[in-house]
Design a protein around this motif. Structure first.
Motif, PDB file in Angstrom:
ATOM      1  N   GLU A 293      16.257 -13.246 -16.498  1.00 47.20           N
ATOM      2  CA  GLU A 293      16.073 -12.642 -17.821  1.00 47.20           C
ATOM      3  C   GLU A 293      14.723 -11.942 -17.896  1.00 47.20           C
ATOM      4  OE1 GLU A 293      16.700 -15.402 -20.978  1.00 47.20           O
ATOM      5  OE2 GLU A 293      18.787 -15.821 -20.425  1.00 47.20           O
ATOM      6  N   HIS A 294      13.710 -12.548 -17.263  1.00 44.48           N
ATOM      7  CA  HIS A 294      12.382 -11.930 -17.269  1.00 44.48           C
ATOM      8  C   HIS A 294      12.382 -10.619 -16.490  1.00 44.48           C
ATOM      9  CE1 HIS A 294       7.982 -11.754 -15.931  1.00 44.48           C
ATOM     10  NE2 HIS A 294       7.985 -11.506 -17.228  1.00 44.48           N
ATOM     11  N   ASP A 295      13.104 -10.587 -15.365  1.00 38.66           N
ATOM     12  CA  ASP A 295      13.233  -9.346 -14.603  1.00 38.66           C
ATOM     13  C   ASP A 295      13.825  -8.238 -15.471  1.00 38.66           C
ATOM     14  OD1 ASP A 295      12.311 -10.468 -12.219  1.00 38.66           O
ATOM     15  OD2 ASP A 295      14.323 -11.031 -11.558  1.00 38.66           O
ATOM     16  N   GLN A 296      14.848  -8.581 -16.223  1.00 36.58           N
ATOM     17  CA  GLN A 296      15.506  -7.586 -17.068  1.00 36.58           C
ATOM     18  C   GLN A 296      14.572  -7.083 -18.160  1.00 36.58           C
ATOM     19  OE1 GLN A 296      19.632  -8.794 -18.170  1.00 36.58           O
ATOM     20  NE2 GLN A 296      19.371 -10.353 -16.582  1.00 36.58           N
ATOM     21  N   VAL A 297      13.756  -7.975 -18.699  1.00 38.73           N
ATOM     22  CA  VAL A 297      12.771  -7.560 -19.707  1.00 38.73           C
ATOM     23  C   VAL A 297      11.770  -6.584 -19.095  1.00 38.73           C
ATOM     24  CG1 VAL A 297      10.830  -8.357 -21.121  1.00 38.73           C
ATOM     25  CG2 VAL A 297      12.980  -9.633 -21.145  1.00 38.73           C
ATOM     26  N   LEU A 298      11.300  -6.903 -17.875  1.00 38.04           N
ATOM     27  CA  LEU A 298      10.336  -6.020 -17.207  1.00 38.04           C
ATOM     28  C   LEU A 298      10.938  -4.646 -16.938  1.00 38.04           C
ATOM     29  CD1 LEU A 298       8.702  -8.449 -14.596  1.00 38.04           C
ATOM     30  CD2 LEU A 298       7.649  -7.548 -16.674  1.00 38.04           C
ATOM     31  N   LEU A 299      12.196  -4.610 -16.501  1.00 37.93           N
ATOM     32  CA  LEU A 299      12.858  -3.335 -16.230  1.00 37.93           C
ATOM     33  C   LEU A 299      13.021  -2.520 -17.500  1.00 37.93           C
ATOM     34  CD1 LEU A 299      15.593  -4.579 -13.724  1.00 37.93           C
ATOM     35  CD2 LEU A 299      13.753  -2.962 -13.194  1.00 37.93           C
ATOM     36  N   LYS A 300      13.385  -3.185 -18.591  1.00 40.47           N
ATOM     37  CA  LYS A 300      13.553  -2.463 -19.862  1.00 40.47           C
ATOM     38  C   LYS A 300      12.210  -1.949 -20.375  1.00 40.47           C
ATOM     39  CE  LYS A 300      15.495  -2.753 -24.520  1.00 40.47           C
ATOM     40  NZ  LYS A 300      16.183  -1.452 -24.399  1.00 40.47           N
ATOM     41  N   GLU A 301      11.177  -2.775 -20.290  1.00 39.48           N
ATOM     42  CA  GLU A 301       9.848  -2.348 -20.737  1.00 39.48           C
ATOM     43  C   GLU A 301       9.335  -1.170 -19.908  1.00 39.48           C
ATOM     44  OE1 GLU A 301       7.475  -5.865 -20.491  1.00 39.48           O
ATOM     45  OE2 GLU A 301       8.087  -6.605 -22.485  1.00 39.48           O
TER      46      GLU A 301
ATOM     47  N   ILE B  67       2.223  -5.123  -8.589  1.00 40.88           N
ATOM     48  CA  ILE B  67       1.434  -4.156  -7.808  1.00 40.88           C
ATOM     49  C   ILE B  67       1.335  -2.799  -8.508  1.00 40.88           C
ATOM     50  CG2 ILE B  67       1.999  -5.348  -5.664  1.00 40.88           C
ATOM     51  CD1 ILE B  67       3.908  -3.043  -4.989  1.00 40.88           C
ATOM     52  N   GLY B  68       1.889  -2.699  -9.713  1.00 41.39           N
ATOM     53  CA  GLY B  68       1.682  -1.511 -10.547  1.00 41.39           C
ATOM     54  C   GLY B  68       2.553  -0.325 -10.241  1.00 41.39           C
ATOM     55  N   VAL B  69       3.763  -0.554  -9.713  1.00 39.32           N
ATOM     56  CA  VAL B  69       4.620   0.586  -9.356  1.00 39.32           C
ATOM     57  C   VAL B  69       5.950   0.594 -10.113  1.00 39.32           C
ATOM     58  CG1 VAL B  69       3.582   0.718  -7.070  1.00 39.32           C
ATOM     59  CG2 VAL B  69       5.696  -0.591  -7.376  1.00 39.32           C
ATOM     60  N   LEU B  70       6.125  -0.303 -11.068  1.00 39.26           N
ATOM     61  CA  LEU B  70       7.356  -0.337 -11.846  1.00 39.26           C
ATOM     62  C   LEU B  70       7.170   0.510 -13.093  1.00 39.26           C
ATOM     63  CD1 LEU B  70      10.213  -1.569 -12.051  1.00 39.26           C
ATOM     64  CD2 LEU B  70       9.206  -3.439 -13.385  1.00 39.26           C
TER      65      LEU B  70
ATOM     66  N   GLU C 118       0.829  -1.209   0.000  1.00 37.03           N
ATOM     67  CA  GLU C 118       0.000   0.000   0.000  1.00 37.03           C
ATOM     68  C   GLU C 118       0.866   1.263   0.000  1.00 37.03           C
ATOM     69  OE1 GLU C 118      -2.250  -3.416   1.172  1.00 37.03           O
ATOM     70  OE2 GLU C 118      -0.409  -2.575   2.077  1.00 37.03           O
ATOM     71  N   LYS C 119       1.950   1.242   0.753  1.00 35.24           N
ATOM     72  CA  LYS C 119       2.817   2.424   0.795  1.00 35.24           C
ATOM     73  C   LYS C 119       3.605   2.582  -0.500  1.00 35.24           C
ATOM     74  CE  LYS C 119       1.545   3.704   4.861  1.00 35.24           C
ATOM     75  NZ  LYS C 119       0.701   4.925   5.026  1.00 35.24           N
ATOM     76  N   LEU C 120       4.018   1.485  -1.105  1.00 38.65           N
ATOM     77  CA  LEU C 120       4.690   1.571  -2.404  1.00 38.65           C
ATOM     78  C   LEU C 120       3.749   2.163  -3.451  1.00 38.65           C
ATOM     79  CD1 LEU C 120       6.603  -1.838  -2.470  1.00 38.65           C
ATOM     80  CD2 LEU C 120       7.648   0.431  -2.426  1.00 38.65           C
ATOM     81  N   GLN C 121       2.495   1.765  -3.405  1.00 40.80           N
ATOM     82  CA  GLN C 121       1.510   2.292  -4.357  1.00 40.80           C
ATOM     83  C   GLN C 121       1.211   3.768  -4.079  1.00 40.80           C
ATOM     84  OE1 GLN C 121      -1.488  -0.695  -3.573  1.00 40.80           O
ATOM     85  NE2 GLN C 121      -0.975  -1.835  -5.441  1.00 40.80           N
ATOM     86  N   GLU C 122       1.168   4.139  -2.815  1.00 42.59           N
ATOM     87  CA  GLU C 122       0.964   5.549  -2.467  1.00 42.59           C
ATOM     88  C   GLU C 122       2.127   6.404  -2.972  1.00 42.59           C
ATOM     89  OE1 GLU C 122       0.500   8.413   1.507  1.00 42.59           O
ATOM     90  OE2 GLU C 122       0.415   6.226   1.718  1.00 42.59           O
ATOM     91  N   ILE C 123       3.342   5.919  -2.768  1.00 35.29           N
ATOM     92  CA  ILE C 123       4.529   6.644  -3.232  1.00 35.29           C
ATOM     93  C   ILE C 123       4.527   6.756  -4.754  1.00 35.29           C
ATOM     94  CG2 ILE C 123       7.045   6.469  -3.455  1.00 35.29           C
ATOM     95  CD1 ILE C 123       6.966   5.231  -0.578  1.00 35.29           C
ATOM     96  N   ASN C 124       4.118   5.713  -5.427  1.00 30.40           N
ATOM     97  CA  ASN C 124       4.054   5.742  -6.891  1.00 30.40           C
ATOM     98  C   ASN C 124       3.120   6.849  -7.381  1.00 30.40           C
ATOM     99  OD1 ASN C 124       2.269   4.507  -9.411  1.00 30.40           O
ATOM    100  ND2 ASN C 124       4.470   4.207  -9.658  1.00 30.40           N
ATOM    101  N   LYS C 125       1.957   6.977  -6.745  1.00 20.93           N
ATOM    102  CA  LYS C 125       1.002   8.010  -7.147  1.00 20.93           C
ATOM    103  C   LYS C 125       1.545   9.408  -6.841  1.00 20.93           C
ATOM    104  CE  LYS C 125      -3.095   5.099  -6.665  1.00 20.93           C
ATOM    105  NZ  LYS C 125      -4.339   4.825  -5.879  1.00 20.93           N
ATOM    106  N   LEU C 126       2.179   9.548  -5.687  1.00 15.43           N
ATOM    107  CA  LEU C 126       2.752  10.845  -5.329  1.00 15.43           C
ATOM    108  C   LEU C 126       3.886  11.229  -6.272  1.00 15.43           C
ATOM    109  CD1 LEU C 126       2.779  10.469  -1.448  1.00 15.43           C
ATOM    110  CD2 LEU C 126       1.487  12.182  -2.733  1.00 15.43           C
ATOM    111  N   SER C 127       4.726  10.264  -6.626  1.00 12.64           N
ATOM    112  CA  SER C 127       5.843  10.557  -7.535  1.00 12.64           C
ATOM    113  C   SER C 127       5.329  10.979  -8.908  1.00 12.64           C
ATOM    114  CB  SER C 127       6.759   9.342  -7.672  1.00 12.64           C
ATOM    115  OG  SER C 127       6.162   8.304  -8.416  1.00 12.64           O
ATOM    116  N   GLU C 128       4.196  10.407  -9.301  1.00 15.29           N
ATOM    117  CA  GLU C 128       3.594  10.800 -10.577  1.00 15.29           C
ATOM    118  C   GLU C 128       3.051  12.224 -10.497  1.00 15.29           C
ATOM    119  OE1 GLU C 128       0.338   9.149 -13.846  1.00 15.29           O
ATOM    120  OE2 GLU C 128       0.279   8.405 -11.785  1.00 15.29           O
ATOM    121  N   SER C 129       2.398  12.553  -9.399  1.00 15.16           N
ATOM    122  CA  SER C 129       1.806  13.891  -9.281  1.00 15.16           C
ATOM    123  C   SER C 129       2.882  14.965  -9.171  1.00 15.16           C
ATOM    124  CB  SER C 129       0.863  13.953  -8.079  1.00 15.16           C
ATOM    125  OG  SER C 129       1.586  13.793  -6.864  1.00 15.16           O
ATOM    126  N   TYR C 130       3.985  14.659  -8.498  1.00 18.72           N
ATOM    127  CA  TYR C 130       5.086  15.612  -8.374  1.00 18.72           C
ATOM    128  C   TYR C 130       6.089  15.514  -9.516  1.00 18.72           C
ATOM    129  CZ  TYR C 130       3.900  16.886  -3.506  1.00 18.72           C
ATOM    130  OH  TYR C 130       3.299  17.376  -2.366  1.00 18.72           O
TER     131      TYR C 130
END
Length: 478
Positions: A285-293, A268-271, A222-234
């Motif tokens: 390898e899948h982690d690296q694909v996710l980070l690049k995407e 959780i939608g914060v990457l 929940e806090k990671l998701q809250e931070i994600n929304k705040l980082s987007e707004s700022y």
């Protein structure tokens, strides 16, 4: 007679004014660096021998050969004779105030993070210590040719104040964690602290404020998701430790189907493109694909990871995949340094060892990672990381006449395998010369020497007793 005297006086004043105007007109730049071997780190990795870099205000306005000296004049001329002129290096991950604890906990403690780092910080940190330690650290950085650093810590307003006094550029992330800390008496209090810090520094020319959730195992979903929304707004970065240890996914308390911390962040939608991960050692390898995407940034910290025996990140794979990867030192208790010079050779040699291939990570690629790579990791490549017209004037001059720098057949190899911090002669940040001829022009060590001696004295006894307890603690990697 009085009338003639008045006319004469006015004429003299007007002529004097014209002289001053002409004096000002002859300067169409503020600083010119000339006579050096310029490593541009541009898209073609162009090298200009006997090159010239022209600075006005905070930007590079011209770059080329000696012919530019016929077009531009400046009150400040810097002769880089026999020197290497290059972009300032970027330390993409640090905990700079931990320089106050540098050299402690080296008795072979298995669980240094939870049994030593955190208790030491809990007992010893204060606003004053963070300010003074940051000032010491930024002087160290400036003297070693790092012009921009990214940091995760506490009391970021104190860090910003000290950083600006020295004259460096920084991305400063206020740490968010699930237990009380020095600047937040309630769990996750860093979220509110960060809001005030971000609002104060959002438009600062040197400071980029950020959120810094510590890790997936110390910050809830929940806090990671809250931070994600705040980082987007700022519209600010999010700095976070990811895949530093091999078993992080087992420490996540929230129900998840993810098999790795990267998958968890994605689930959780914060990457996203604002995220900059530190370490990234245990990546599939899948982690690296996710980070690049996601277009996320990565800080590769080879020296700290080797010292901590946490593993070797797949940095060569990420570099070849054109991911946003830069170099970091981690905190001064993890690698005991904040400069990047020894990290450069570690970056290459650890990848050669990991891949059993002595042909990879050649010096040119390592310097690229330490400059434009760090800028890309922080999503600042349009402003930093290379010497190009329109970019910020963050420039260093590395001398090549010391014994360890000779001969200099290949400047990239010289920098990666021969240079050390003492070879940095001049450091320019945002168009301001903050060190020249090895002399700091903004602050000096004498300004804070007493403060450093005081906090060293205060810390020593407690740290020694803590080591005796911590050495019995179970390893975090077990």
């Amino acid at each position: 007679m009085k009338l003639k005297s008045l006319v004469f006086s006015i004429s003299v004043i007007l002529l004097s004014g014209c002289g001053l105007a002409k004096e000002k007109q002859k300067y169409n730049a503020d600083v010119i660096v000339n006579n050096g071997q310029v490593l541009t780190i541009n898209s073609t990795m162009q090298i200009i021998d006997d090159g010239v870099v022209v600075i006005k205000d905070d930007q590079i306005i011209a770059l080329g050969t000696v012919e530019l000296l016929n077009q531009y004049q400046a009150p400040k001329m810097i002769d880089a004779k026999d020197g290497i002129v290059m972009p300032g290096m970027i330390n993409a991950h640090n905990h700079l105030p931990m320089i106050a604890f540098r050299g402690l906990g080296e008795e072979g403690i298995s669980n240094r993070l939870f049994a030593y780092f955190f208790p030491l910080e809990s007992e010893m940190l204060s606003r004053e210590l963070i300010y003074n330690a940051t000032k010491l650290g930024t002087i160290d950085l400036a003297q070693s040719g790092v012009t921009t650093y990214a940091d995760m810590y506490y009391h970021m307003d104190e860090m910003a104040k000290a950083t600006k006094e020295v004259g460096l550029r920084a991305v400063l992330g206020e740490t968010v964690i699930k237990f009380p800390v020095v600047d937040a008496k309630q769990p996750y209090g860093g979220i509110e602290y960060a809001k005030g810090f971000i609002e104060e520094y959002q438009n600062d020319p040197l400071i980029t404020p950020a959120y810094a959730p510590h890790a997936v195992y110390t910050v809830s979903k929940e806090k990671l998701q809250e931070i994600n929304k705040l980082s987007e707004s700022y519209d600010v970065p999010v700095l976070i430790h990811v895949a530093e240890f091999p078993n992080e996914e087992t420490r996540i308390k929230d129900p998840t189907q993810a098999k790795s911390p990267v998958e968890y962040l994605d689930e959780i939608g914060v990457l996203d493109e604002r995220v900059v991960i530190a370490h990234g050692i245990h990546l599939s390898e899948h982690d690296q694909v996710l980070l690049k995407e996601a277009d996320a940034g990565i800080s590769y910290n080879p020296m700290a990871n080797a010292k901590g025996a946490t593993g070797i990140a797949p940095a060569w794979d990420m570099y070849r995949a054109d991911m946003r990867i830069g170099l970091g030192t981690d905190g001064p208790m993890s690698s005991n340094q904040v400069d990047l010079w020894r990290t450069l050779s570690y970056a290459a040699n650890m990848q050669r060892l990991k891949n059993s291939d002595r042909t990879i990570m050649v010096p040119e690629q390592v310097i690229e990672m330490a400059t434009i790579g760090g800028a890309k990791a922080l999503h600042m490549e349009n402003e930093l990381g290379s010497l190009e017209v329109g970019k910020k004037a963050d420039i260093i001059i590395v001398e090549t006449q010391s014994a360890n720098m000779m001969p200099n057949y290949d400047p990239y190899a010289t920098l990666v395998y021969q240079a050390n911090p003492s070879n940095v002669d001049t450091t320019i940040v945002n168009g301001e010369v903050i060190m020249e001829n090895r002399k700091m022009l903004t602050v000096t060590l004498d300004d804070i020497r007493d403060s450093v001696e005081q906090f060293e004295s205060n810390i020593a006894t407690f740290a020694k007793e803590l080591s005796k307890k911590a050495i019995k603690s179970k390893s975090l990697m077990d």
